[in-house]
Design an enzyme around this catalytic site. Structure first.
Site, mmCIF file in Angstrom:
data_model
loop_
_atom_site.group_PDB
_atom_site.id
_atom_site.type_symbol
_atom_site.label_atom_id
_atom_site.label_comp_id
_atom_site.label_asym_id
_atom_site.label_seq_id
_atom_site.Cartn_x
_atom_site.Cartn_y
_atom_site.Cartn_z
ATOM 1 N N GLU A 134 0.838 -1.204 0.000
ATOM 2 C CA GLU A 134 0.000 0.000 0.000
ATOM 3 C C GLU A 134 0.873 1.253 0.000
ATOM 4 O OE1 GLU A 134 -2.082 -3.523 0.933
ATOM 5 O OE2 GLU A 134 -0.346 -2.702 1.986
ATOM 6 N N HIS A 192 10.067 14.955 10.081
ATOM 7 C CA HIS A 192 11.250 14.990 9.220
ATOM 8 C C HIS A 192 10.935 14.880 7.741
ATOM 9 C CE1 HIS A 192 14.332 13.682 12.525
ATOM 10 N NE2 HIS A 192 13.545 14.676 12.912
#
Length: 161
Positions: free
Chosen positions: A76, A103
């Site tokens: 996925e 991040h």
């Protein structure tokens, strides 16, 4: 926030439970399928549609994120990452959920429905949604390099063979 969800048969129950949770939390949830259990379903189109919707919403100035489920979440995640502008991260614990946003400014996460309980998945997803991108220059620079490569096939000033 608008949350786009997609899954395969392995994550269908997670998807249903999560939609209820996210709706209770005040989010607008859009389900990209499947809508019924089929052990032979093919997840790529569902996940690609969810990722495309996230990218389109964000480009239109709509606050949106995506969540895709599968047995492991790997396929996925790969499918979602085929969409230009999607930054899908595989999440398997609280730290990876937060770091995906802090991040990487991930806009989609993948969660393995056969790897986690629904309570764990809800914890990861709530953390992902609540965590903002840090905006640190080094992270923004790296994200820009990925987007540059995605659109041009190169990164100025860097050797990409």
């Amino acid at each position: 926030m608008r949350i786009h969800i997609a899954t395969d048969h392995a994550g269908l129950e997670f998807s249903e439970d999560l939609q209820e949770h996210l709706t209770r939390e005040g989010h607008e949830v859009i389900d990209h399928g499947p809508t019924s259990y089929d052990p032979l379903d093919d997840y790529p189109a569902f996940c690609i549609n969810a990722a495309r919707a996230v990218v389109a919403d964000q480009q239109a100035g709509i606050e949106a994120l995506g969540i895709v489920f599968g047995g492991s979440g790997n396929g996925e995640q790969i499918a979602a990452n085929k969409v230009q502008g999607a930054r899908a991260a595989l999440v398997w614990n609280l730290d990876t959920a937060k770091l995906a946003r802090q991040h990487n400014d991930a806009n989609v996460i993948a969660v393995g429905a056969r790897q986690h309980s629904i309570d764990e998945a809800v914890l990861f997803i709530d953390a992902f949604i609540a965590t903002p991108f840090s905006g640190d220059e080094r992270h923004a620079r790296r994200i820009a390099q990925l987007a540059e490569y995605e659109t041009t096939g190169s990164i100025v000033g860097h050797s990409v063979l």
